[in-house]
Design a protein around this motif. Structure first.
Motif, short mmCIF file in Angstrom:
data_model
loop_
_atom_site.label_atom_id
_atom_site.label_comp_id
_atom_site.label_asym_id
_atom_site.label_seq_id
_atom_site.Cartn_x
_atom_site.Cartn_y
_atom_site.Cartn_z
N CYS A 118 8.78 97.05 53.23
CA CYS A 118 7.84 98.03 52.68
C CYS A 118 7.01 98.69 53.77
N ASN A 119 6.80 98.00 54.87
CA ASN A 119 5.97 98.54 55.95
C ASN A 119 6.79 99.04 57.12
N ASN A 120 8.07 99.25 56.93
CA ASN A 120 8.92 99.68 58.02
C ASN A 120 8.57 101.11 58.40
N SER A 121 7.93 101.30 59.54
CA SER A 121 7.45 102.62 59.93
C SER A 121 8.56 103.55 60.41
N SER A 122 9.77 103.04 60.57
CA SER A 122 10.85 103.92 61.03
C SER A 122 11.22 104.95 59.96
N THR A 123 10.86 104.73 58.69
CA THR A 123 11.17 105.70 57.65
C THR A 123 10.06 106.74 57.50
N GLU A 124 8.93 106.53 58.14
CA GLU A 124 7.84 107.49 58.07
C GLU A 124 8.18 108.71 58.91
N ILE A 125 7.97 109.88 58.34
CA ILE A 125 8.27 111.13 59.03
C ILE A 125 6.96 111.68 59.61
N LYS A 126 7.04 112.10 60.86
CA LYS A 126 5.88 112.71 61.52
C LYS A 126 6.27 114.09 62.02
N ASP A 127 5.28 114.99 62.07
CA ASP A 127 5.54 116.29 62.67
C ASP A 127 5.41 116.17 64.19
N LYS A 128 5.62 117.26 64.89
CA LYS A 128 5.56 117.24 66.35
C LYS A 128 4.16 116.89 66.87
N GLY A 168 -4.01 126.39 59.81
CA GLY A 168 -3.50 126.48 61.17
C GLY A 168 -4.30 125.61 62.11
N SER A 169 -3.63 124.96 63.06
CA SER A 169 -4.33 124.09 64.00
C SER A 169 -5.01 124.89 65.10
N VAL A 170 -4.48 126.07 65.42
CA VAL A 170 -5.08 126.92 66.44
C VAL A 170 -5.85 128.07 65.80
N ASP A 171 -5.22 128.73 64.83
CA ASP A 171 -5.84 129.86 64.13
C ASP A 171 -6.21 129.39 62.72
N SER A 172 -7.48 129.12 62.47
CA SER A 172 -7.92 128.59 61.19
C SER A 172 -7.81 129.60 60.05
N SER A 173 -7.55 130.87 60.37
CA SER A 173 -7.38 131.86 59.30
C SER A 173 -6.00 131.76 58.66
N ILE A 174 -5.10 131.01 59.27
CA ILE A 174 -3.75 130.82 58.71
C ILE A 174 -3.79 129.71 57.67
N ASN A 175 -3.18 129.98 56.54
CA ASN A 175 -3.05 128.98 55.48
C ASN A 175 -1.65 129.14 54.91
N TYR A 176 -0.96 128.02 54.73
CA TYR A 176 0.42 128.10 54.27
C TYR A 176 0.80 126.85 53.49
N CYS A 177 1.91 126.96 52.77
CA CYS A 177 2.55 125.83 52.09
C CYS A 177 3.86 125.56 52.81
N PHE A 178 4.36 124.34 52.68
CA PHE A 178 5.69 124.08 53.22
C PHE A 178 6.44 123.12 52.32
N TYR A 179 7.76 123.17 52.47
CA TYR A 179 8.66 122.25 51.79
C TYR A 179 9.69 121.82 52.81
N LEU A 180 9.82 120.52 53.01
CA LEU A 180 10.83 119.96 53.90
C LEU A 180 11.90 119.30 53.05
N PRO A 181 13.18 119.58 53.33
CA PRO A 181 14.25 118.99 52.52
C PRO A 181 14.39 117.49 52.76
N ASP A 182 15.13 116.84 51.87
CA ASP A 182 15.40 115.41 52.00
C ASP A 182 15.98 115.06 53.38
N SER A 183 16.76 115.96 53.93
CA SER A 183 17.46 115.70 55.20
C SER A 183 16.54 115.77 56.42
N TYR A 184 15.32 116.27 56.26
CA TYR A 184 14.42 116.41 57.41
C TYR A 184 14.04 115.03 57.92
N ASP A 185 14.32 114.79 59.20
CA ASP A 185 14.01 113.49 59.79
C ASP A 185 13.01 113.57 60.94
N GLY A 186 12.52 114.78 61.23
CA GLY A 186 11.55 114.94 62.30
C GLY A 186 12.18 115.03 63.68
#
Length: 146
Positions: A21-31, A47-65
């Motif tokens: 249950c605590n296996n961190s290898s399945t946790e996905i992290k961004d860059k 946005g991390s640099v430009d705070s005026s940016i706001n967005y949504c995202f969807y990552l597919p099941d296959s995304y592994d980072g």
């Protein structure tokens, strides 16, 4: 002796359960090292640099980072990125695309302002996700005629 065996077996089973249950290898992290969810629409990302940016995202099941995936940037005329992200989540999941939908760009903005925000959005998301820079696409809904 039997009680010690039962305790030992129970301890081993509990340890195996906790480890799995605590296996961190399945946790996905961004860059940037942030934990991220996949297979769900993640709304209101600043946005991390430009705070005026706001967005949504969807990552597919296959995304592994690690593996790069193509991306579709989606623009909504009312700056409601959750709408296209929700509407197209199933299809981008099926074809293994990342979907980024702006909550900032909308009808009525000057082309210079929209272009600047869009350029910053691309930069922001390329720095955050594993994006295939040779397969970046833009889509959008029509806002109608004024």
């Amino acid at each position: 002796m039997r009680n010690k065996s039962i305790i030992l077996v129970s301890t081993i089973a509990l340890s195996a359960l906790l480890f799995s249950c605590n296996n961190s290898s399945t946790e996905i992290k961004d860059k940037l090292g942030n934990s991220i969810d996949k297979s769900v629409v993640v709304a209101n990302q600043k946005g991390s640099v430009d705070s005026s940016i706001n967005y949504c995202f969807y990552l597919p099941d296959s995304y592994d980072g690690k593996s790069i995936l193509p991306v579709i940037y989606f623009l909504d005329p009312h700056a409601n990125g959750k709408l296209p992200a929700s509407k197209y989540a199933e299809i981008v999941n099926k074809y293994n695309y990342i979907l980024i939908a702006s909550n900032t760009i909308k009808n009525g903005m000057s082309s210079q302002q929209a272009s600047k925000i869009f350029t910053n959005l691309i930069s922001e998301t390329k720095n955050r996700f594993q994006i295939d820079e040779k397969r970046m696409f833009v889509a959008g809904f029509s806002g109608g005629q004024k």
